[in-house]
Write a protein that holds these residues in place. Structure first.
Motif, PDB file in Angstrom:
ATOM      1  N   ASP A 260       0.814  -1.216   0.000  1.00 23.49           N
ATOM      2  CA  ASP A 260       0.000   0.000   0.000  1.00 23.49           C
ATOM      3  C   ASP A 260       0.848   1.268   0.000  1.00 23.49           C
ATOM      4  O   ASP A 260       0.393   2.333   0.388  1.00 23.49           O
ATOM      5  N   ALA A 261       2.104   1.150  -0.447  1.00 18.16           N
ATOM      6  CA  ALA A 261       3.027   2.294  -0.389  1.00 18.16           C
ATOM      7  C   ALA A 261       2.496   3.505  -1.133  1.00 18.16           C
ATOM      8  O   ALA A 261       2.683   4.652  -0.696  1.00 18.16           O
ATOM      9  N   ALA A 262       1.819   3.293  -2.262  1.00 16.35           N
ATOM     10  CA  ALA A 262       1.324   4.431  -3.040  1.00 16.35           C
ATOM     11  C   ALA A 262       0.331   5.267  -2.253  1.00 16.35           C
ATOM     12  O   ALA A 262       0.230   6.487  -2.460  1.00 16.35           O
ATOM     13  N   GLN A 263      -0.384   4.636  -1.316  1.00 12.86           N
ATOM     14  CA  GLN A 263      -1.359   5.377  -0.518  1.00 12.86           C
ATOM     15  C   GLN A 263      -0.697   6.404   0.386  1.00 12.86           C
ATOM     16  O   GLN A 263      -1.339   7.347   0.850  1.00 12.86           O
ATOM     17  N   ARG A 264       0.585   6.217   0.644  1.00  9.79           N
ATOM     18  CA  ARG A 264       1.325   7.175   1.470  1.00  9.79           C
ATOM     19  C   ARG A 264       1.306   8.559   0.841  1.00  9.79           C
ATOM     20  O   ARG A 264       1.441   9.568   1.548  1.00  9.79           O
ATOM     21  N   PHE A 265       1.131   8.637  -0.496  1.00 11.80           N
ATOM     22  CA  PHE A 265       1.167   9.913  -1.200  1.00 11.80           C
ATOM     23  C   PHE A 265      -0.209  10.382  -1.646  1.00 11.80           C
ATOM     24  O   PHE A 265      -0.325  11.286  -2.471  1.00 11.80           O
ATOM     25  N   ALA A 266      -1.247   9.791  -1.077  1.00  3.53           N
ATOM     26  CA  ALA A 266      -2.605  10.221  -1.415  1.00  3.53           C
ATOM     27  C   ALA A 266      -2.866  11.617  -0.856  1.00  3.53           C
ATOM     28  O   ALA A 266      -2.487  11.934   0.279  1.00  3.53           O
ATOM     29  N   GLN A 267      -3.511  12.457  -1.663  1.00  2.11           N
ATOM     30  CA  GLN A 267      -3.886  13.790  -1.191  1.00  2.11           C
ATOM     31  C   GLN A 267      -4.889  13.644  -0.042  1.00  2.11           C
ATOM     32  O   GLN A 267      -5.729  12.744  -0.043  1.00  2.11           O
ATOM     33  N   GLY A 268      -4.786  14.520   0.926  1.00  2.00           N
ATOM     34  CA  GLY A 268      -5.699  14.487   2.058  1.00  2.00           C
ATOM     35  C   GLY A 268      -5.133  13.809   3.284  1.00  2.00           C
ATOM     36  O   GLY A 268      -5.714  13.907   4.371  1.00  2.00           O
ATOM     37  N   ARG A 269      -4.007  13.109   3.139  1.00  4.32           N
ATOM     38  CA  ARG A 269      -3.364  12.534   4.324  1.00  4.32           C
ATOM     39  C   ARG A 269      -2.792  13.663   5.190  1.00  4.32           C
ATOM     40  O   ARG A 269      -2.425  14.725   4.680  1.00  4.32           O
ATOM     41  N   PRO A 270      -2.674  13.448   6.496  1.00  2.00           N
ATOM     42  CA  PRO A 270      -2.041  14.473   7.345  1.00  2.00           C
ATOM     43  C   PRO A 270      -0.620  14.771   6.873  1.00  2.00           C
ATOM     44  O   PRO A 270       0.103  13.866   6.441  1.00  2.00           O
ATOM     45  N   PHE A 271      -0.245  16.020   6.954  1.00  2.00           N
ATOM     46  CA  PHE A 271       1.097  16.417   6.522  1.00  2.00           C
ATOM     47  C   PHE A 271       2.143  15.995   7.556  1.00  2.00           C
ATOM     48  O   PHE A 271       2.000  16.273   8.746  1.00  2.00           O
ATOM     49  N   GLU A 272       3.193  15.368   7.064  1.00  2.00           N
ATOM     50  CA  GLU A 272       4.292  14.975   7.951  1.00  2.00           C
ATOM     51  C   GLU A 272       4.975  16.196   8.565  1.00  2.00           C
ATOM     52  O   GLU A 272       5.465  16.151   9.692  1.00  2.00           O
TER      53      GLU A 272
END
Length: 471
Positions: A260-272
């Protein structure tokens, strides 16, 4: 064509597509309050470090080297009046910012994105005449690329002996350049792919020293910017640079990225970037929780008979028994990457901040009692700490007293983390300690005020002008 299609490269794996699409689609308006707060404290911390650490001997040696090699340009070197090309200025400023183990940390990736993405964004921003709105957007893009790849690679990079910052900064700087220079999706892909060919750097400095460690941020940052310049010139890189059979994950980590690595770059995730850590102590962050745990016992130092520190295996590689000189340091790198020495500093009440490490450099610290105490500190690896607290820099400490009693201390979130943030007054004190002697108190306060305001209409050149040395 939809926005997501227009901003995705074709004929590459989902992870690479998602990463490029993230860079292409990010807008200043997407940054929430938490992300802006992270940007603000990170900018304050990083620019104060660039100014203060510019005075270190290796920083002066680097500036001399860079001055002899540099290309002309409009991008300024902090705490000086010199201007260079954007890659050269970022090389120097990033090295300053990372140059004394006092810069920000991103815990889950065990790395230091601020000393890459901030010097890269400001140097390119000066060259282009960019506003802080444009600089911040590119800086966040780079931070997120750097940190999110780092999370996917942790803790393997560190455990295998790589210096995550020197590796990841190539990707972060390439992303900054791609965003700020307005690359299309295809050119952005190649910038990041070419950055892989630059990625390198190990943590051997923790064992046998070397001031080159201080330059790792500059090396990765300049190389990532160079990768972007190559892509702009038409040079291409491997399309599966992360997930290919000989890409980053297989070559560096001997494993494939998570499904699921690609999901790490999904828009809308909390900003690191909203979770950026600041350092309260001038040493590797792997030691900080132990310092917090031991400081309260300094008043009872005379009663201590033994100290046992449990440590996660991948952190032991950096600050523990895997280091050849952990118990008897011979240089400043050994000191700042030694858990026994930092623990002894804390118990002896010497402090673990900027001053004691500068005093060590000046030969003004009596190390005999420090080393004597450090030799009695036992360190053992505890794999459960890594398993139960992923992305955390925890400390498990047991102290035995001369009367046979014991005390146990466990610190999950050392001061400066997002869960235990450094108070604002302490952040300001750190800022002034680093800048006032170099810029003068008045100019240091003016720089702090501008950074706190963070006017998005302000030009990068104006901000960097506040970091310059007095005429």
């Amino acid at each position: 064509m939809s926005t997501s299609q227009a901003t995705s490269p074709t004929n590459c794996p989902p992870l690479e597509q998602a990463l490029v699409r993230f860079i292409q689609d990010l807008r200043y308006e997407h940054l929430d309050a938490a992300a802006h707060a992270g940007v603000n404290r990170l900018m304050r911390d990083q620019l104060s470090l660039q100014v203060g650490i510019s005075q270190m001997p290796w920083s002066q040696q680097l500036l001399q080297y860079a001055t002899a090699q540099h290309r002309p340009g409009q991008s300024r070197v902090s705490a000086s009046r010199q201007a260079m090309s954007a890659p050269d200025a970022a090389f120097v400023n990033g090295s300053y910012g990372h140059g004394f183990e006092y810069d920000d940390a991103h815990g889950p990736s065990a790395s230091h994105p601020g000393s890459c993405v901030i010097p890269a964004a400001l140097a390119i921003g000066e060259e282009l005449g960019s506003t802080l709105e444009e600089v911040i957007t590119a800086m966040v893009a780079g931070y997120e690329v750097y940190a999110r790849i780092g999370v996917l690679a942790a803790p393997d990079l560190l455990r295998r002996g790589f210096h995550p910052h020197c590796v990841l900064s190539n990707f972060g700087a390439a992303a900054v350049a791609a965003k700020l220079r307005g690359f299309d999706a295809e050119t952005t892909l190649h910038a990041l792919a070419i950055a892989l060919s630059h990625a390198s750097g190990t943590t051997e400095y923790t064992s046998t020293g070397g001031s080159i460690k201080r330059i790792h941020a500059g090396i990765g940052t300049r190389n990532g910017m160079a990768a972007a310049d190559m892509a702009r010139a038409g040079i291409t890189g491997p399309r599966a640079f992360l997930s290919g059979s000989k890409g980053f994950f297989k070559a560096f980590l001997q494993r494939a990225p998570a499904d699921d690595a690609a999901q790490r770059f999904a828009q809308g995730r909390p900003f690191e970037i909203a979770t950026a850590w600041l350092k309260a102590y001038c040493a590797c962050y792997c030691t900080h929780a132990y310092i917090d745990a031991l400081r309260p016992f300094a008043a009872r130092r005379a009663d201590v008979a033994g100290i046992h520190l449990k440590i996660a295996p991948h952190f032991n590689v950096v600050v523990g028994t895997a280091n050849a000189n952990a118990y008897e340091p011979k240089n400043i790198e050994h000191v700042q990457f030694s858990l026994p020495i930092q623990a002894a500093f804390a118990l002896l009440g010497k402090g673990n901040g900027y001053r004691v490490h500068r005093d060590y450099l000046a030969g003004q610290v009596d190390m005999a009692p420090v080393i004597a105490l450090a030799r009695g500190i036992r360190i053992t690896e505890e794999p459960a700490l890594a398993k139960n607290y992923p992305g955390k820099f925890v400390a498990d400490v047991t102290i035995t007293f001369k009367d046979g009693s014991t005390a146990h201390a466990f610190v999950e979130d050392p001061i400066g983390t997002d869960q235990n943030p450094m108070p604002e007054d302490e952040q300001d004190a750190k800022f002034m300690e680093l800048t006032a002697d170099v810029l003068g108190t008045g100019r240091a306060r003016a720089l702090l005020a501008a950074l706190r305001a963070m006017d998005p209409r302000m030009r990068a050149a104006e901000l960097m002008g506040l970091c310059a040395a007095a005429r």
